[in-house]
Design a protein around this motif. Sequence first.
Motif, PDB file in Angstrom:
ATOM      1  N   UNK A  19     -51.441  36.193  15.254  1.00  0.00           N
ATOM      2  CA  UNK A  19     -52.835  36.045  15.642  1.00  0.00           C
ATOM      3  C   UNK A  19     -53.423  34.690  15.297  1.00  0.00           C
ATOM      4  N   UNK A  20     -52.632  33.810  14.708  1.00  0.00           N
ATOM      5  CA  UNK A  20     -53.124  32.489  14.330  1.00  0.00           C
ATOM      6  C   UNK A  20     -53.150  31.567  15.548  1.00  0.00           C
ATOM      7  N   UNK A  21     -54.104  30.641  15.598  1.00  0.00           N
ATOM      8  CA  UNK A  21     -54.134  29.692  16.728  1.00  0.00           C
ATOM      9  C   UNK A  21     -52.958  28.734  16.665  1.00  0.00           C
ATOM     10  N   UNK A  22     -52.691  28.101  17.778  1.00  0.00           N
ATOM     11  CA  UNK A  22     -51.588  27.138  17.833  1.00  0.00           C
ATOM     12  C   UNK A  22     -51.868  25.979  16.899  1.00  0.00           C
ATOM     13  N   UNK A  23     -50.853  25.501  16.155  1.00  0.00           N
ATOM     14  CA  UNK A  23     -51.063  24.359  15.266  1.00  0.00           C
ATOM     15  C   UNK A  23     -51.413  23.097  16.051  1.00  0.00           C
ATOM     16  N   UNK A  24     -52.139  22.225  15.418  1.00  0.00           N
ATOM     17  CA  UNK A  24     -52.568  20.995  16.090  1.00  0.00           C
ATOM     18  C   UNK A  24     -51.378  20.137  16.495  1.00  0.00           C
ATOM     19  N   UNK A  25     -50.350  20.113  15.653  1.00  0.00           N
ATOM     20  CA  UNK A  25     -49.154  19.336  15.950  1.00  0.00           C
ATOM     21  C   UNK A  25     -47.986  20.272  16.198  1.00  0.00           C
ATOM     22  N   UNK A  26     -47.235  19.994  17.252  1.00  0.00           N
ATOM     23  CA  UNK A  26     -46.064  20.813  17.548  1.00  0.00           C
ATOM     24  C   UNK A  26     -45.001  20.598  16.484  1.00  0.00           C
ATOM     25  N   UNK A  27     -44.264  21.659  16.154  1.00  0.00           N
ATOM     26  CA  UNK A  27     -43.204  21.559  15.171  1.00  0.00           C
ATOM     27  C   UNK A  27     -42.033  20.737  15.683  1.00  0.00           C
ATOM     28  N   UNK A  28     -41.170  20.384  14.768  1.00  0.00           N
ATOM     29  CA  UNK A  28     -40.014  19.566  15.120  1.00  0.00           C
ATOM     30  C   UNK A  28     -38.777  20.439  15.288  1.00  0.00           C
ATOM     31  N   UNK A  29     -37.905  20.026  16.201  1.00  0.00           N
ATOM     32  CA  UNK A  29     -36.636  20.702  16.395  1.00  0.00           C
ATOM     33  C   UNK A  29     -35.686  20.355  15.257  1.00  0.00           C
ATOM     34  N   UNK A  30     -34.709  21.229  15.008  1.00  0.00           N
ATOM     35  CA  UNK A  30     -33.703  20.867  13.993  1.00  0.00           C
ATOM     36  C   UNK A  30     -32.933  19.627  14.418  1.00  0.00           C
ATOM     37  N   UNK A  31     -32.538  18.848  13.463  1.00  0.00           N
ATOM     38  CA  UNK A  31     -31.909  17.557  13.761  1.00  0.00           C
ATOM     39  C   UNK A  31     -30.468  17.699  14.234  1.00  0.00           C
ATOM     40  N   UNK A  32     -29.838  18.841  13.988  1.00  0.00           N
ATOM     41  CA  UNK A  32     -28.426  18.989  14.376  1.00  0.00           C
ATOM     42  C   UNK A  32     -28.166  20.444  14.753  1.00  0.00           C
ATOM     43  N   UNK A  33     -27.018  20.665  15.335  1.00  0.00           N
ATOM     44  CA  UNK A  33     -26.639  22.029  15.693  1.00  0.00           C
ATOM     45  C   UNK A  33     -26.441  22.855  14.429  1.00  0.00           C
ATOM     46  N   UNK A  34     -26.587  24.157  14.570  1.00  0.00           N
ATOM     47  CA  UNK A  34     -26.445  25.042  13.426  1.00  0.00           C
ATOM     48  C   UNK A  34     -27.770  25.359  12.776  1.00  0.00           C
ATOM     49  N   UNK A  35     -28.874  24.881  13.342  1.00  0.00           N
ATOM     50  CA  UNK A  35     -30.178  25.223  12.809  1.00  0.00           C
ATOM     51  C   UNK A  35     -30.600  26.591  13.298  1.00  0.00           C
ATOM     52  N   UNK A  36     -31.902  26.787  13.388  1.00  0.00           N
ATOM     53  CA  UNK A  36     -32.438  28.069  13.834  1.00  0.00           C
ATOM     54  C   UNK A  36     -31.992  28.353  15.269  1.00  0.00           C
ATOM     55  N   UNK A  37     -31.489  29.589  15.482  1.00  0.00           N
ATOM     56  CA  UNK A  37     -30.984  29.902  16.817  1.00  0.00           C
ATOM     57  C   UNK A  37     -32.091  30.226  17.806  1.00  0.00           C
ATOM     58  N   UNK A  38     -33.331  30.276  17.362  1.00  0.00           N
ATOM     59  CA  UNK A  38     -34.447  30.506  18.281  1.00  0.00           C
ATOM     60  C   UNK A  38     -35.538  29.460  18.062  1.00  0.00           C
ATOM     61  N   UNK A  39     -35.112  28.247  17.745  1.00  0.00           N
ATOM     62  CA  UNK A  39     -36.075  27.203  17.400  1.00  0.00           C
ATOM     63  C   UNK A  39     -37.019  26.898  18.559  1.00  0.00           C
ATOM     64  N   UNK A  40     -36.495  26.721  19.754  1.00  0.00           N
ATOM     65  CA  UNK A  40     -37.333  26.351  20.884  1.00  0.00           C
ATOM     66  C   UNK A  40     -38.237  27.489  21.321  1.00  0.00           C
ATOM     67  N   UNK A  41     -37.749  28.725  21.297  1.00  0.00           N
ATOM     68  CA  UNK A  41     -38.593  29.870  21.644  1.00  0.00           C
ATOM     69  C   UNK A  41     -39.755  29.980  20.671  1.00  0.00           C
ATOM     70  N   UNK A  42     -39.474  29.764  19.389  1.00  0.00           N
ATOM     71  CA  UNK A  42     -40.542  29.818  18.389  1.00  0.00           C
ATOM     72  C   UNK A  42     -41.572  28.726  18.631  1.00  0.00           C
ATOM     73  N   UNK A  43     -41.119  27.506  18.916  1.00  0.00           N
ATOM     74  CA  UNK A  43     -42.046  26.410  19.170  1.00  0.00           C
ATOM     75  C   UNK A  43     -42.854  26.644  20.449  1.00  0.00           C
ATOM     76  N   UNK A  44     -42.195  27.171  21.486  1.00  0.00           N
ATOM     77  CA  UNK A  44     -42.920  27.453  22.721  1.00  0.00           C
ATOM     78  C   UNK A  44     -43.982  28.524  22.506  1.00  0.00           C
TER      79      UNK A  44
END
Length: 344
Positions: free
Chosen positions: A83-108
Motif C-alpha cells: 500500500x506504500x506509494x512508489x519511491x521517488x527513485x527507482x531501485x537498482x538492478x543487481x550488478x551480476x547474475x545470481x541476484x534476485x530472481x524477480x528483481x525486474x518484476x519487483x522494480x516494475x
Amino acid sequence: MLSVYVDLALGLVVSFLLLSLLVSGLNEAVVRLLSIRSKFLWAYLRDTLDGSDAQGRSWLPAGVRDVFAALPFQRDPRPRHSGRPAPAQAGELPARAGGSDDALVTLLYQRVREIDHPKRGRTSIADIPPGRFAVAVMELATGAPGGVEGFLARLKEIGSPLHGPLNGVWETAQRDLDRFRQGVETWFDGEMQRLTMLYRRYVRWVVTVLCVGVTLLFTVDGLEHAKTLLRDNAFRASVTAVAEAGPAAYDELKARCTGGDPVSCVTETLSRPALARMLGQAPLSVSIPAEGEPVFAWNGGVWWDRLTTPSHWPGFLLTYVALLFGAPFWWDVLRRLTGIRSRR
C-alpha cells in the motif's frame, strides 16, 4: 402467418441470449474468483522480465490444465501487495547474475502499484496500459548508472529476456529517448495483444465446458422449446378466437383444459411462458404461487429421465451449438429482429 415465425425467432433468440449470458456470468465468476487475468499478466511479465523460475520452468501456463490448476493454486506469479506509494527513485538492478530472481518484476511493481488494491495479500493489477509500462521502463532506464546504455548492459549481465526487445527498440530509435519510449509502448502493446489471444484460446475451452454444463443442467432441448413456442402461439390464437367468436369456439378450450375450469386453466397457461417452463427442467426448480412464498421442488428423477432419453439429444446438441456463438452474437441478432439501436 409471418408473425408466428417472428414470435418463434424472438423466443429462441431471447432464450439463447439468456443462457449465453448465464455461461458468460459463470465464466467471469470463475475468472474473478481465481484471479486468472491478473495471474496471466504477471506470469507473462515474469517470463519477459526475469525469465523462468528456479526450476527453469516458464511461468506462463503450457495448457488448459495449468490455467485452472497450477496457475491458481500452485504457482502464483503475482507480487505481494504493497500500500506504500512508489519511491521517488527507482531501485537498482543487481550488478551480476545470481541476484534476485524477480528483481525486474519487483522494480516494475514499485512503479505501477499506485493503481493497485489487495486481493488475498497479492496484487490485483490485471492490466497495465502500454503508456504506463513505457514510462516505468523509462524511469528505470534513466535512473540507472549510465542511462539507457547502462540499463541495457545490466539487463544483459543478469540474463534478462527483456534485454533483446529493448536493445532492438533502442537501436531502432537511434538512441533518441522520446522515440525509445514510443517504441517500448508500441512493443508492449503488441505483446499484450498476443497475450490476449493466448488467454482467449485457453478460456474458449472453459466456455465450451460451461456450455455443456448449462445445457445438461437445465436439459434445454432446443427443438422441444421451439415446438413449445409454436404451441403457445396457437393457444393464444385459440383464446383470442373464443373472445371474438363467442361460445361456439369454447369447446376447443374445454378439450385442452379437461377436468378443470377453463378460465383458471387459461390463466395458468398464459402466466407460464415457454421460457419459464424451459428453465424449470433443472434438478431443483422453483415455482412462485399467486399467494405465499416461493416453493422449491426436487426434480432429480424427471431431470435424469430427460437427460437419458435419446430423443432429446438432438435438441441438446442444438442448444449447445447455439450457446457457443456467445451472448454478443445473440444480442446482435435480437437487435436486428426488433430494430433496437445500440447507443455509442
